[in-house]
Write a protein that holds these residues in place. Structure first.
Motif, PDB file in Angstrom:
ATOM      1  N   HIS A 124       0.796  -1.266  -0.116  1.00  0.00           N
ATOM      2  CA  HIS A 124       0.128   0.118  -0.041  1.00  0.00           C
ATOM      3  C   HIS A 124       0.943   1.320   0.020  1.00  0.00           C
ATOM      4  O   HIS A 124       1.823   1.263   0.593  1.00  0.00           O
ATOM      5  N   VAL A 125       0.414   2.324  -0.665  1.00  0.00           N
ATOM      6  CA  VAL A 125       0.982   3.476  -0.743  1.00  0.00           C
ATOM      7  C   VAL A 125       1.544   3.815   0.851  1.00  0.00           C
ATOM      8  O   VAL A 125       0.501   3.912   1.661  1.00  0.00           O
ATOM      9  N   ASP A 126       2.540   4.472   0.958  1.00  0.00           N
ATOM     10  CA  ASP A 126       3.013   4.884   2.388  1.00  0.00           C
ATOM     11  C   ASP A 126       3.386   3.957   3.316  1.00  0.00           C
ATOM     12  O   ASP A 126       3.678   4.002   4.584  1.00  0.00           O
ATOM     13  N   HIS A 127       3.510   2.475   3.165  1.00  0.00           N
ATOM     14  CA  HIS A 127       3.689   1.746   4.103  1.00  0.00           C
ATOM     15  C   HIS A 127       5.165   1.683   4.025  1.00  0.00           C
ATOM     16  O   HIS A 127       5.642   0.702   4.772  1.00  0.00           O
ATOM     17  N   GLY A 128       5.866   2.138   3.320  1.00  0.00           N
ATOM     18  CA  GLY A 128       7.355   2.024   3.149  1.00  0.00           C
ATOM     19  C   GLY A 128       8.070   1.447   2.094  1.00  0.00           C
ATOM     20  O   GLY A 128       9.306   1.274   2.387  1.00  0.00           O
ATOM     21  N   LYS A 129       7.637   1.304   0.986  1.00  0.00           N
ATOM     22  CA  LYS A 129       8.463   0.696  -0.232  1.00  0.00           C
ATOM     23  C   LYS A 129       9.689   1.127  -0.524  1.00  0.00           C
ATOM     24  O   LYS A 129      10.673   0.737  -0.592  1.00  0.00           O
ATOM     25  N   SER A 130       9.566   2.658  -0.614  1.00  0.00           N
ATOM     26  CA  SER A 130      10.952   3.321  -1.117  1.00  0.00           C
ATOM     27  C   SER A 130      11.857   3.532  -0.275  1.00  0.00           C
ATOM     28  O   SER A 130      12.838   3.077  -0.316  1.00  0.00           O
TER      29      SER A 130
ATOM     30  N   ASN B 170       6.268  -3.680   8.493  1.00  0.00           N
ATOM     31  CA  ASN B 170       7.088  -2.571   8.658  1.00  0.00           C
ATOM     32  C   ASN B 170       6.724  -1.489   9.786  1.00  0.00           C
ATOM     33  O   ASN B 170       5.474  -1.652  10.138  1.00  0.00           O
TER      34      ASN B 170
ATOM     35  N   GLU C 135      15.086  11.431   4.177  1.00  0.00           N
ATOM     36  CA  GLU C 135      14.348  10.194   4.136  1.00  0.00           C
ATOM     37  C   GLU C 135      14.906   9.356   2.879  1.00  0.00           C
ATOM     38  O   GLU C 135      15.442   9.564   2.078  1.00  0.00           O
TER      39      GLU C 135
ATOM     40  N   VAL D  33      11.897  -2.473  10.704  1.00  0.00           N
ATOM     41  CA  VAL D  33      11.553  -1.121  10.838  1.00  0.00           C
ATOM     42  C   VAL D  33      12.722  -0.587   9.467  1.00  0.00           C
ATOM     43  O   VAL D  33      13.843  -0.729   9.577  1.00  0.00           O
ATOM     44  N   ALA D  34      12.087  -0.463   8.435  1.00  0.00           N
ATOM     45  CA  ALA D  34      12.774  -0.261   7.338  1.00  0.00           C
ATOM     46  C   ALA D  34      13.671   0.999   7.454  1.00  0.00           C
ATOM     47  O   ALA D  34      14.665   1.038   6.834  1.00  0.00           O
ATOM     48  N   ARG D  35      12.794   2.090   8.058  1.00  0.00           N
ATOM     49  CA  ARG D  35      13.566   3.495   8.217  1.00  0.00           C
ATOM     50  C   ARG D  35      15.039   3.205   8.944  1.00  0.00           C
ATOM     51  O   ARG D  35      15.977   3.829   8.623  1.00  0.00           O
TER      52      ARG D  35
ATOM     53  N   ALA E 233      13.651   7.427   1.130  1.00  0.00           N
ATOM     54  CA  ALA E 233      13.033   7.133  -0.073  1.00  0.00           C
ATOM     55  C   ALA E 233      13.507   8.307  -1.094  1.00  0.00           C
ATOM     56  O   ALA E 233      13.320   8.166  -2.327  1.00  0.00           O
TER      57      ALA E 233
ATOM     58  N   ASP F 173       8.613   0.278  14.756  1.00  0.00           N
ATOM     59  CA  ASP F 173       8.699   0.835  15.924  1.00  0.00           C
ATOM     60  C   ASP F 173       7.513   1.908  16.256  1.00  0.00           C
ATOM     61  O   ASP F 173       7.291   2.047  17.432  1.00  0.00           O
ATOM     62  N   LEU F 174       6.565   2.023  15.428  1.00  0.00           N
ATOM     63  CA  LEU F 174       5.248   2.591  15.773  1.00  0.00           C
ATOM     64  C   LEU F 174       4.263   1.759  16.491  1.00  0.00           C
ATOM     65  O   LEU F 174       3.366   1.993  17.171  1.00  0.00           O
TER      66      LEU F 174
HETATM   67  P1  GDP Z   1       5.967   4.172  -0.108  1.00  0.00           P
HETATM   68  O1  GDP Z   1       5.126   5.145  -0.566  1.00  0.00           O
HETATM   69  O2  GDP Z   1       5.364   2.800   0.177  1.00  0.00           O
HETATM   70  O3  GDP Z   1       7.101   4.302  -1.053  1.00  0.00           O
HETATM   71  O4  GDP Z   1       6.115   4.759   1.489  1.00  0.00           O
HETATM   72  P2  GDP Z   1       7.708   5.717   1.558  1.00  0.00           P
HETATM   73  O5  GDP Z   1       8.892   4.776   1.725  1.00  0.00           O
HETATM   74  O6  GDP Z   1       7.588   6.889   1.077  1.00  0.00           O
HETATM   75  O7  GDP Z   1       7.279   5.954   3.164  1.00  0.00           O
HETATM   76  C1  GDP Z   1       6.406   6.565   3.706  1.00  0.00           C
HETATM   77  C2  GDP Z   1       6.644   7.347   5.042  1.00  0.00           C
HETATM   78  O8  GDP Z   1       6.725   6.219   6.255  1.00  0.00           O
HETATM   79  C3  GDP Z   1       7.511   8.167   4.934  1.00  0.00           C
HETATM   80  O9  GDP Z   1       7.437   9.246   5.798  1.00  0.00           O
HETATM   81  C4  GDP Z   1       8.620   7.105   5.651  1.00  0.00           C
HETATM   82  O10 GDP Z   1       9.761   7.832   6.471  1.00  0.00           O
HETATM   83  C5  GDP Z   1       7.937   6.690   6.600  1.00  0.00           C
HETATM   84  N1  GDP Z   1       8.568   5.209   7.137  1.00  0.00           N
HETATM   85  C6  GDP Z   1       9.010   4.286   6.218  1.00  0.00           C
HETATM   86  N2  GDP Z   1       9.532   3.290   7.118  1.00  0.00           N
HETATM   87  C7  GDP Z   1       9.358   3.607   8.453  1.00  0.00           C
HETATM   88  C8  GDP Z   1       9.674   2.723   9.556  1.00  0.00           C
HETATM   89  O11 GDP Z   1      10.142   1.703   9.582  1.00  0.00           O
HETATM   90  N3  GDP Z   1       9.381   3.445  10.695  1.00  0.00           N
HETATM   91  C9  GDP Z   1       8.877   4.619  10.602  1.00  0.00           C
HETATM   92  N4  GDP Z   1       8.335   5.121  11.790  1.00  0.00           N
HETATM   93  N5  GDP Z   1       8.426   5.387   9.393  1.00  0.00           N
HETATM   94  C10 GDP Z   1       8.808   4.716   8.516  1.00  0.00           C
END
Ligand code: GDP
Length: 418
Positions: free
Chosen positions: A14-20, A144, A53, A181-183, A55, A147-148
């Motif tokens: 899903h968008v924003d789940h952290g793919k990038s 992913n 970021e 925790v991808a981040r 991403a 941490d949250l």
């Molecule tokens: P995409 O739309 O799936 O590509 O998602 P993004 O990679 O752009 O991530 C969306 C948001 O989630 C960004 O603000 C990231 O910093 C945040 N994010 C991604 N991975 C994590 C994580 O492991 N922990 C937290 N707290 N935030 C994350």
């Protein structure tokens, strides 16, 4: 130089789940980033007063791609100690399905992302269903943003149970479900010290355990004849070895005409004659007998022939605006062969939103369906699961491409049916 093993993966979620973020982290943690890349992006963030970021790395790759700086425009790569990986873009559903079904892009494995906070969403289900339709069977799920969820084992277990049940309902299995925790890179390359309750593999260990695309050279020989040239009294059959290996002295079977002869010589363009040609090579061969062979004949070894049939089932992606209907005729392209075919039946039309399928009397624009195609002439083909090259077909209306598809043969034996 020895060729390294390559695995092609697609990352869905899903968008924003952290793919990038995950992709950026994978590149960094496996040491696959070009030197100075990360520092350049961090410096740029600092100048603009933005928070860094992961991403942004993807955005940088994307913009290089758009400007034509990166040479290979369709794929990006990272490496583990074990092998190379390429990440296949998964644009919107329809594009993704079209690319995968027509063979434009092929994934060996998939990484599916679920946000620990949001849990299993409708899209997490749709993505699994699409992968099931496409036959991608090697799946790793990452939960992913742990941490949250305070790195909580019970939250992870809840998502794991729900998603495993859903996957089982559609006949799928995930090899691994991993809390990450991808981040911050937890459980991507290094085991997380914040989730010591998790004893399984890291993402890269899980990927390293998957098997890569079939080695085409180890498959049975398939050599579709592209052209026949006459030089003096010799006939040279030209084409590309799609799979397997061809040797001087081999007895070849030509399908569907069922003629056989031995390979007398293998000629490569502007190079000395050779004894062996392997998958991927374009060569010309001469035979020890003068047979009437035409463009479209498929050469194999007698012990490992293709399927010969005049009716088969395939799964296709339909391109035109006007629907596909039973009874309609098209031109079927199987490698270098082209013959008329009729659509006998639409066995199943897939609804990727509702996650269902049913028999139908029409396949709409951009529909996916299992259809039965019949021709007058015999055809030589393979199931996709047996050969990724000869297990595919294309339909045209004589001018334009109307569909691309994969051959399943389900319920259609290796014989002529009338
Ligand atoms: P995409 O739309 O799936 O590509 O998602 P993004 O990679 O752009 O991530 C969306 C948001 O989630 C960004 O603000 C990231 O910093 C945040 N994010 C991604 N991975 C994590 C994580 O492991 N922990 C937290 N707290 N935030 C994350």
């Amino acid at each position: 130089m020895s060729l390294r093993d390559l695995l092609r993966i697609v990352i869905v979620g899903h968008v924003d789940h952290g793919k990038s973020t995950l992709v950026g982290r994978l590149f960094h943690d496996t040491g696959s980033l070009p030197e100075g890349k990360l520092e350049a992006i961090q410096a740029m963030c600092e100048r603009r007063g933005m928070r860094f970021e992961w991403a942004f790395l993807m955005d940088a790759f994307q913009s290089e791609r758009d400007q034509g700086i990166t040479i290979d425009t369709s794929q990006i790569w990272f490496k583990s100690a074990r092998r190379d990986y390429t990440i296949i873009d998964a644009p919107g559903h329809r594009e993704f399905l079209k690319n995968m079904i027509t063979g434009a892009a092929n994934a060996d494995a998939a990484v599916m992302l679920i946000d620990a906070g949001q849990g299993v969403q409708q899209q997490s289900r749709t993505h699994a269903y699409l992968l099931q339709l496409l036959g991608v069977r090697q799946i790793v799920v990452v939960v992913n943003k742990m941490d949250l969820a305070d790195f909580a084992a019970d939250r992870f277990a809840e998502i794991e149970t729900t998603y495993r049940q859903y996957l089982a309902d559609i006949g799928m299995q995930a090899a691994h479900i991993i809390p990450v925790v991808a981040r911050d890179g937890d459980n991507i390359v290094k085991p997380s010290d914040r989730m010591t309750w998790y004893r399984g593999k890291t993402l890269v260990e899980a990927l390293d355990g998957f098997v890569s695309a079939t080695d085409l050279t180890s498959l049975p020989l398939r050599f579709p004849v592209q052209d026949v040239y006459k030089f003096d009294e010799r006939r040279i059959l030209a084409g590309r070895v799609l799979s397997g290996r061809l040797r001087v002295g081999d007895r070849l079977l030509f399908s569907p005409s069922n003629k056989t002869a031995r390979v007398a010589s293998i000629e490569a363009w502007s190079a000395p004659a050779k004894a062996v040609a392997e998958a991927g090579e374009s060569v010309g061969i001469t035979l020890d007998e003068q047979l009437f062979i035409e463009r479209g004949d498929l050469a194999s070894h007698e012990e490992t022939p293709p399927i010969e049939t005049n009716v088969f089932q395939g799964r296709l992606f339909w391109l035109p605006n006007e629907p596909l209907r039973p009874g309609a005729s098209y031109r079927l392209r199987l490698q270098t062969r082209e013959v008329p075919v009729t659509v006998q039946e639409i066995k199943a039309l897939y609804d990727v939103e509702q996650l269902t399928n049913a028999p139908s009397d029409a396949v709409p624009h951009h529909g996916i369906a299992d259809v039965v195609l019949r021709s007058q002439a015999m055809l030589a083909l393979d199931r996709l699961e047996d050969n990724p090259k000869t297990g595919r077909f294309v339909l045209t209306d004589g001018v334009n491409l109307v569909a691309g598809g994969t051959i399943s043969m389900d319920g259609y034996p290796n014989q002529r049916q009338v």
